[in-house]
Write a protein that holds these residues in place. Structure first.
Motif, PDB file in Angstrom:
ATOM      1  N   MET A 102     -41.702 -77.958  -6.284  1.00 62.44           N
ATOM      2  CA  MET A 102     -41.355 -79.224  -6.949  1.00 62.44           C
ATOM      3  C   MET A 102     -40.745 -80.146  -5.904  1.00 62.44           C
ATOM      4  O   MET A 102     -39.703 -79.848  -5.331  1.00 62.44           O
ATOM      5  CB  MET A 102     -40.390 -78.962  -8.100  1.00 62.44           C
ATOM      6  N   THR A 103     -41.435 -81.231  -5.617  1.00 62.93           N
ATOM      7  CA  THR A 103     -40.985 -82.177  -4.597  1.00 62.93           C
ATOM      8  C   THR A 103     -40.919 -83.573  -5.179  1.00 62.93           C
ATOM      9  O   THR A 103     -41.432 -83.842  -6.272  1.00 62.93           O
ATOM     10  CB  THR A 103     -41.954 -82.187  -3.392  1.00 62.93           C
ATOM     11  N   ALA A 104     -40.296 -84.476  -4.407  1.00 60.06           N
ATOM     12  CA  ALA A 104     -40.207 -85.871  -4.844  1.00 60.06           C
ATOM     13  C   ALA A 104     -41.594 -86.491  -4.972  1.00 60.06           C
ATOM     14  O   ALA A 104     -41.808 -87.427  -5.755  1.00 60.06           O
ATOM     15  CB  ALA A 104     -39.358 -86.670  -3.849  1.00 60.06           C
ATOM     16  N   ALA A 105     -42.533 -85.951  -4.189  1.00 56.72           N
ATOM     17  CA  ALA A 105     -43.897 -86.492  -4.208  1.00 56.72           C
ATOM     18  C   ALA A 105     -44.742 -85.884  -5.324  1.00 56.72           C
ATOM     19  O   ALA A 105     -45.883 -86.278  -5.529  1.00 56.72           O
ATOM     20  CB  ALA A 105     -44.570 -86.245  -2.860  1.00 56.72           C
ATOM     21  N   GLY A 106     -44.189 -84.932  -6.029  1.00 55.84           N
ATOM     22  CA  GLY A 106     -44.935 -84.303  -7.109  1.00 55.84           C
ATOM     23  C   GLY A 106     -44.822 -82.791  -7.062  1.00 55.84           C
ATOM     24  O   GLY A 106     -44.256 -82.222  -6.131  1.00 55.84           O
ATOM     25  N   THR A 107     -45.354 -82.134  -8.068  1.00 54.50           N
ATOM     26  CA  THR A 107     -45.273 -80.677  -8.177  1.00 54.50           C
ATOM     27  C   THR A 107     -46.572 -80.033  -7.689  1.00 54.50           C
ATOM     28  O   THR A 107     -47.665 -80.460  -8.058  1.00 54.50           O
ATOM     29  CB  THR A 107     -45.016 -80.259  -9.637  1.00 54.50           C
ATOM     30  N   VAL A 108     -46.414 -79.017  -6.850  1.00 53.43           N
ATOM     31  CA  VAL A 108     -47.557 -78.228  -6.377  1.00 53.43           C
ATOM     32  C   VAL A 108     -47.641 -76.986  -7.259  1.00 53.43           C
ATOM     33  O   VAL A 108     -46.684 -76.208  -7.318  1.00 53.43           O
ATOM     34  CB  VAL A 108     -47.368 -77.810  -4.897  1.00 53.43           C
TER      35      VAL A 108
ATOM     36  N   GLY B 250     -56.137 -72.700   1.971  1.00 57.27           N
ATOM     37  CA  GLY B 250     -55.631 -73.958   2.532  1.00 57.27           C
ATOM     38  C   GLY B 250     -54.505 -74.615   1.767  1.00 57.27           C
ATOM     39  O   GLY B 250     -54.219 -75.804   1.971  1.00 57.27           O
ATOM     40  N   ARG B 251     -53.855 -73.847   0.896  1.00 64.46           N
ATOM     41  CA  ARG B 251     -52.771 -74.423   0.094  1.00 64.46           C
ATOM     42  C   ARG B 251     -51.587 -73.457   0.058  1.00 64.46           C
ATOM     43  O   ARG B 251     -51.687 -72.311   0.473  1.00 64.46           O
ATOM     44  CB  ARG B 251     -53.267 -74.696  -1.338  1.00 64.46           C
ATOM     45  N   ALA B 252     -50.473 -73.927  -0.486  1.00 67.54           N
ATOM     46  CA  ALA B 252     -49.289 -73.083  -0.618  1.00 67.54           C
ATOM     47  C   ALA B 252     -49.457 -72.129  -1.800  1.00 67.54           C
ATOM     48  O   ALA B 252     -50.168 -72.441  -2.757  1.00 67.54           O
ATOM     49  CB  ALA B 252     -48.051 -73.948  -0.818  1.00 67.54           C
ATOM     50  N   LEU B 253     -48.795 -70.970  -1.720  1.00 71.28           N
ATOM     51  CA  LEU B 253     -48.864 -70.020  -2.838  1.00 71.28           C
ATOM     52  C   LEU B 253     -47.817 -70.283  -3.922  1.00 71.28           C
ATOM     53  O   LEU B 253     -48.151 -70.235  -5.106  1.00 71.28           O
ATOM     54  CB  LEU B 253     -48.727 -68.575  -2.328  1.00 71.28           C
TER      55      LEU B 253
ATOM     56  N   ARG C  76     -46.537 -61.661  -5.605  1.00 76.32           N
ATOM     57  CA  ARG C  76     -45.433 -62.102  -6.468  1.00 76.32           C
ATOM     58  C   ARG C  76     -44.255 -62.613  -5.640  1.00 76.32           C
ATOM     59  O   ARG C  76     -43.658 -63.641  -5.959  1.00 76.32           O
ATOM     60  CB  ARG C  76     -44.971 -60.925  -7.349  1.00 76.32           C
ATOM     61  N   ARG C  77     -43.930 -61.897  -4.552  1.00 76.29           N
ATOM     62  CA  ARG C  77     -42.834 -62.328  -3.687  1.00 76.29           C
ATOM     63  C   ARG C  77     -43.112 -63.694  -3.068  1.00 76.29           C
ATOM     64  O   ARG C  77     -42.187 -64.467  -2.810  1.00 76.29           O
ATOM     65  CB  ARG C  77     -42.584 -61.298  -2.579  1.00 76.29           C
ATOM     66  N   LEU C  78     -44.378 -63.968  -2.828  1.00 76.05           N
ATOM     67  CA  LEU C  78     -44.755 -65.258  -2.245  1.00 76.05           C
ATOM     68  C   LEU C  78     -44.876 -66.360  -3.294  1.00 76.05           C
ATOM     69  O   LEU C  78     -45.187 -67.498  -2.962  1.00 76.05           O
ATOM     70  CB  LEU C  78     -46.076 -65.123  -1.477  1.00 76.05           C
ATOM     71  N   GLY C  79     -44.648 -66.005  -4.542  1.00 75.83           N
ATOM     72  CA  GLY C  79     -44.578 -67.026  -5.588  1.00 75.83           C
ATOM     73  C   GLY C  79     -45.855 -67.297  -6.344  1.00 75.83           C
ATOM     74  O   GLY C  79     -45.939 -68.266  -7.108  1.00 75.83           O
ATOM     75  N   ALA C  80     -46.881 -66.464  -6.165  1.00 80.25           N
ATOM     76  CA  ALA C  80     -48.144 -66.679  -6.863  1.00 80.25           C
ATOM     77  C   ALA C  80     -48.074 -66.182  -8.309  1.00 80.25           C
ATOM     78  O   ALA C  80     -47.229 -65.361  -8.659  1.00 80.25           O
ATOM     79  CB  ALA C  80     -49.270 -65.960  -6.132  1.00 80.25           C
TER      80      ALA C  80
END
Length: 381
Positions: A159-165, A152-155, A187-191
């Motif tokens: 870094m956003t104005a609302a904070g870092t995921v 249920g979350r991003a991989l 890895r390609r998806l950023g995990a």
């Protein structure tokens, strides 16, 4: 020389054994190709595409396979299908021979010469015919996609104005073809990716993809690989040490992908109920070995089980979830093998029985089960 491609009778099998491209190439070998109407629809191939490639279309399976010298399939034929094949026909498919003695006996009694594509030896000249690798590669990719879809979350780290995921943590168990592709995809998806395997050679491969290797690296670990490059079954002592290390690591992971298989044996249990219960709410386990008993104790074939807030994904036939791509690769594997079974001058079937590829893959011939790994069981009957 007639080559037939019938519709797969297993409704859970969307792949097909030929594509318009391989039809053209098979015709180039001198074959008449007959395809049952609708055979390619679940892989996105229309009948007219086969016809334009030069194939003839048959409305029924019996018409397609009648007097066929070679029958190409994805799955092993059923008894009903075998009854429609001519004696002596070459039947080439993924045969799933282990533990299916009755099915092998039925093929022998039907008088067909059956070849199991998954028994292809892992030698240089057979790489283009290696269905285990072509399909496992897709399974590893799809496992990460399925895991990401259930998570249920991003991989990737964002870094956003609302904070870092923070980036998701993905742990891949087993670094064979499927595992390495899972690592590369995650890895390609950023995990942030870690991986484990009992084979020493896997460490360098895992690290080359930018993942961290996790394993108990003792003397037994250094010897843990067969001459064929497969994983050996480890001692109970090693398994206990590795399980302890893995248990502490799994508790911190967001997605776990398990890919461990031992040819001819049930899948080793790597993820216990307790390990699942140690994982965070919303975490995901994707079990690619579920059809062989599963690497995760809680996995169930064809189901997504939710236990203690953790999803355990147990999809069957994961390569088939990418049917168009899987069929394209499988059809090329088949063509490369068929090419070795045909005499280019007479344009007829001419099997070289002393060829190592034939010896490794031939299950039945002349009414008997002939493969050395399976024949002794029947000889005693």
């Amino acid at each position: 020389m007639k080559i037939a491609i019938p519709v797969e009778t297993d409704e859970a099998e969307p792949r097909v054994a030929a594509t318009p491209d391989t039809v053209k190439r098979l015709i180039g070998l001198g074959a008449d190709i007959v395809i049952q109407q609708g055979a390619g629809l679940t892989s996105g191939i229309r009948d007219n595409e086969y016809a334009e490639a030069g194939a003839k279309l048959a409305s029924a399976a019996t018409d397609a396979v009648a007097d066929a010298d070679i029958v190409l399939k994805v799955r092993r034929p059923t008894a009903e299908e075998l009854a429609t094949y001519k004696k002596g026909a070459l039947v080439i498919a993924i045969m799933d021979p282990y533990g299916n003695d009755a099915a092998l006996k039925a093929m022998a009694e039907a008088g067909v010469t059956a070849f199991a594509m998954e028994l292809m030896p892992r030698i240089t000249r057979a790489q283009v015919m290696d269905v285990l690798s072509s399909q496992a590669n897709l399974a590893g990719y799809r496992a990460v996609i399925d895991g990401a879809a259930e998570y249920g979350r991003a991989l990737p780290m964002m870094m956003t104005a609302a904070g870092t995921v923070p980036a998701a943590k993905v742990f891949v168990m087993g670094a064979g073809v499927a595992g390495l592709q899972a690592i590369a995809t995650a890895r390609r998806l950023g995990a942030v990716v870690t991986a484990t395997d009992v084979r020493p050679a896997a460490k360098e491969q895992v690290e080359s993809l930018g993942a961290k290797f996790v394993a108990v690296q003792d003397e037994e670990f250094k010897q843990a690989e067969t001459a064929g490059g497969y994983a050996k079954e480890m001692s109970k002592e090693y398994q206990a040490k590795q399980a302890e290390l893995v248990a502490s690591h799994i508790a911190k992971q967001d997605i776990v992908v398990t890919t461990a298989l031992i040819p001819g044996r049930p899948a080793p249990k790597l993820v216990s109920k307790e390990m699942v219960e140690s994982m965070k709410q919303g975490s995901v386990v994707v079990d690619l070995a579920v059809e062989r008993g599963g690497n995760c104790e809680l996995a169930k074939p064809g189901e997504v089980v939710v236990h203690n807030g953790v999803k355990i994904v147990g999809h069957n036939n994961v390569p088939g979830r990418l049917a168009a791509t899987a069929s394209s690769l499988y059809a090329k594997n088949l063509f490369a093998f068929v090419e070795t079974l045909v005499d280019k001058n007479s344009k007829s079937v001419a099997v070289k029985w002393d060829d190592e590829l034939v010896k490794a893959t031939c299950l039945t011939k002349d009414g008997a089960v002939v493969h050395p790994s399976f024949a002794p069981k029947h000889a005693a009957e």
